[in-house]
Enzyme design. Sequence first.
Site, PDB file in Angstrom:
ATOM      1  N   CYS A  95       0.799  -1.228   0.000  1.00  0.00           N
ATOM      2  CA  CYS A  95       0.000   0.000   0.000  1.00  0.00           C
ATOM      3  C   CYS A  95       0.835   1.284   0.000  1.00  0.00           C
ATOM      4  O   CYS A  95       1.413   1.621  -1.015  1.00  0.00           O
ATOM      5  CB  CYS A  95      -0.993  -0.043   1.144  1.00  0.00           C
ATOM      6  N   HIS A 196      -3.683  -5.481   2.143  1.00  0.00           N
ATOM      7  CA  HIS A 196      -3.275  -5.487   3.552  1.00  0.00           C
ATOM      8  C   HIS A 196      -3.924  -6.667   4.238  1.00  0.00           C
ATOM      9  O   HIS A 196      -4.583  -7.467   3.657  1.00  0.00           O
ATOM     10  CB  HIS A 196      -3.887  -4.301   4.299  1.00  0.00           C
TER      11      HIS A 196
HETATM   12  N1  GLN Z   1      -2.214   6.891   2.253  1.00  0.00           N
HETATM   13  C1  GLN Z   1      -2.321   6.066   1.096  1.00  0.00           C
HETATM   14  C2  GLN Z   1      -3.678   6.157   0.427  1.00  0.00           C
HETATM   15  O1  GLN Z   1      -4.651   6.507   1.023  1.00  0.00           O
HETATM   16  C3  GLN Z   1      -1.989   4.628   1.454  1.00  0.00           C
HETATM   17  C4  GLN Z   1      -2.973   4.025   2.412  1.00  0.00           C
HETATM   18  C5  GLN Z   1      -2.559   2.732   3.001  1.00  0.00           C
HETATM   19  O2  GLN Z   1      -1.378   2.389   3.125  1.00  0.00           O
HETATM   20  N2  GLN Z   1      -3.561   1.995   3.428  1.00  0.00           N
HETATM   21  O3  GLN Z   1      -3.786   5.888  -0.752  1.00  0.00           O
END
Ligand code: GLN
Length: 251
Positions: A95, A196
């Site tokens: 992510c 995730h």
């Molecule tokens: N901040 C990033 C987004 O919103 C990654 C989010 C995350 O790692 N869940 O796209």
Amino acid sequence: MTAIRVGHLYPDYLNIYADRGNIAVLARRAALRGNELRVDALGMKDAVVPGEHDLYYIGGGQDREQFLVAENLAAKAAPLVEAVTAGGAALLAVCGGYQLLGRGYRGFHGEDMPGVGLLPLETVARERRMIGDVLLECELEPGVRRTLAGFENHAGRTYLDADAEPLGRVVAGFGNDGTSGYEGCRLGRAVGTYLHGPLLPRNPWLADWLLAQALAHRAGGEPAELEPVDDALELLAHDVSAERARTRGGR
Ligand code: GLN
């Protein structure tokens, strides 16, 4: 016994949704094969030294945490790219970490974050978050199709270059940008993904694929098949997750 050396980038900043659990899975599955996982935290003050690690890992985070590490990570770009491309180290990026391994990420509030430039992609956040369970079909080795189940939550839309190889095809869920039908990116032994959950407890085949790549980096030569282990619980977890994605993913 082989010591598999893992470089865990910014564990204090990028660990949303217990992404650190991926490391626990790698350690356990390495131990079941008589090997040992040695994990070094690579934080702000630590250098990336090509050849010192067989596998790099970077987790996800909110824009705020990504912003805090982005410049520091971009300053490590040259040795990290060398370690993975010329050196053949394995890498798993999840992510927020995945986004920062591309050329850059423009966050939700317009903040421009530099990327490492390892993966051929870039990411821009948009209004609607893409949240839910995901199911992918992957073919990391020709002719070997496997499914990957997980959970995504991102505002970032990731756009792959035309010649980039995605990690998988979206069966259910949003994926990289909600429209391309693809998720993640794969470059040799490096894999980036939005999944995730953490990702590896319910997708043991990917944990073993990464371990095999890391062992090949350590020993030289081609990756060897790892001895099978009892994955009954892991496969149950995968199936529950996959079913959730089929019924509720991508909304
Ligand atoms: N901040 C990033 C987004 O919103 C990654 C989010 C995350 O790692 N869940 O796209």
